[in-house]
Design an enzyme around this catalytic site. Sequence first.
Site, PDB file in Angstrom:
ATOM      1  N   GLN B 183       0.822  -1.216   0.000  1.00 31.96           N
ATOM      2  CA  GLN B 183       0.000   0.000   0.000  1.00 31.96           C
ATOM      3  C   GLN B 183       0.852   1.260   0.000  1.00 31.96           C
ATOM      4  O   GLN B 183       0.390   2.336  -0.372  1.00 31.96           O
ATOM      5  CB  GLN B 183      -0.929   0.014   1.224  1.00 31.96           C
ATOM      6  N   CYS B 329     -20.400  -8.273   7.040  1.00 37.44           N
ATOM      7  CA  CYS B 329     -21.287  -8.774   6.002  1.00 37.44           C
ATOM      8  C   CYS B 329     -20.607  -9.009   4.668  1.00 37.44           C
ATOM      9  O   CYS B 329     -21.070  -9.806   3.875  1.00 37.44           O
ATOM     10  CB  CYS B 329     -22.440  -7.817   5.794  1.00 37.44           C
TER      11      CYS B 329
END
Lengths: 225, 417
Positions: B183, B329
């Site tokens: 990153q 989720c």
Amino acid sequence: MDTQDNKQLAGAKIDVINQYTGEKWYYSDIVKEHFFKPRNILLDAPVDGEYDATGMVGSPACGDMMNMWIKVDRDTGRIKDLKWKTFGCGSAIAATSMYSVMLTENNGLTVDEALKIKPQHIMVRLGGLPNRKIHCSVLADKAFQKTANDYYRNTGQNEKIVVEGARVIDDRLNITDKDIEEAVLEGAQTLEEVQKKLKVGVGLSEEAITDIEQLIRFYAEKYYG
Amino acid sequence: MDHAAATPLDSRVFSAMTPYLTAEFGNAGSLYREGRRTKDAVDTARTTIADILGAHADEIIFTSGGTEGDTMALAGVARAYADKGRHIISTTIEHHAVLHTLDALKKEGFEITLVPVGQDGIVDPKEIERALRADTILVSVMYANNEIGTIQPIAEIGKIVRKYRATKTDLSSGPFFHTDACQAAGYLDLNVIKLNTDMLVLNGSKIYGPKGSGVLYLRRGTRMRPIIFGGAQEGKRRAGTENVAGIVGLATALQIANDEREKESARLEDLRHYFISRLTREIHRTVLNGDPTRRLPNNINVSILDIEGEATLLYLDAHGIACSTGSACTSESLDPSHVILALGRPYEYAHASIRFTIGRSTTRDEIDKVMEVLPEVVKTLRRISPITVSEDATGMSHPEAFAGEGLRVKATSKNYK
């Protein structure tokens, strides 16, 4: 040209690509409709006594939470109104919205009938959910089971209370170890506080009281120790 | 606005790669002319990358990406030094490429210490120092976090590891220092001399280069057992026919990223500041995750309290805005983000976290567009939500909802005296 068309077609159908697995999720139009325009959301905080029963549950699988409220017609026993709120994902919102419709449409189901509605029935009405998201809809029927228990307790139908996977401490009032655990998690620390929360205590046997006291100590140690 | 997940291929990179996807198909291992030409291309790419890292060309190993680089560095080096010690130190906020490799090494008998980070998402070098032991062979700390963008004090940690190594009688027993810089590339200085690292991992897909390309820098004198077996490519350390187009693309992308680094970083830093201040000012009860300044110029990660991340993501997606979330989720395992939890936040924070990662194509107009839509989305979803999480919460808001579900966390009920 063909490839382009296919691409557009496929692109239009994919709703979510899982950021970790790359799995593609498709939501049916009905799911989207209920997700973007959920029915029967509780908008204003209820005043005391406005609803006949309420229940809040959390999903151990994903951490979603759901709260439900019902009004029941005393004469017919039918659900007049069902409201809910959720801290949950798109599938949970859509599934609960559909569930609330199923329980209240055509003059409403009775509480007993409503308890027979299972996640697979919600799924059929939604036109399916992605496999990994099916568990999200389980929270709606769990929240309702708890609300129904609250309703049965409030109306003295204790024999109808169903608590899955729990041990009954007081069989007359159908109080389980889960109820004690919940009371402790809500902040109750003494037998009196737990009794107040669960509306139990009158006529309880010595044996049950010892049992409850032990459970209070156990859960207090587990969660706050 | 999800550049940390993937970046588009730079057209200059594509042009550099094209010949090796078409006419120049020779195997770099062949001795005839076609092979020699591709070998030259691989060698040039290797030198380009070595120069940017301040390394020697033979210290550059081409891989298939960040995950392979991390796995190779950790498993390869740990196995090579297993007779010298079996202790490995890392942090709680590493990428799964590191954490899951460490899980696998644990099963092989290595002992893993994961050092926690502060609420700012930054590891204290002193904590690493305290964790060092005579049998520590490896230390792995990411350069910048992929979820919250916090920049770790790599040079300082590298210095500590090196100093510790110097005190040992057997200098070849480690510990060695690895950093996952996937990153960080394009935004931070990658000079391995300044960073004091023995291993550094990069990949192409985060720097406008091709997916499936990556590099492991392995300092001379650090031994490594291969994890892939076959031919003698990459100095017998990584078998398999060279992905020539990928390698050329990666080198070109890294060169461009390095040339434009300072200018682009400054531009994105301004945009990041603008975005974060609008988010926290215009959407109340929005909390920035990770340190406000010691973070990548492209990373914005906030928890919009009381609303669930996937729902927010889908509502934004309907407006054509892409972002990502630490919500359970959408995750592989249905576990909420381990990084947000590592900040000492309750799971509701992780569940509510939204990450925007901006990039070369991002403009102020795009941020304005998000800010036109997002406050309304938040309003809608907050009306649906039954919870109100406290802004300084460290425990769950409604633990009682989980009664009977085998809750494994400690509760902090407001009512509990």
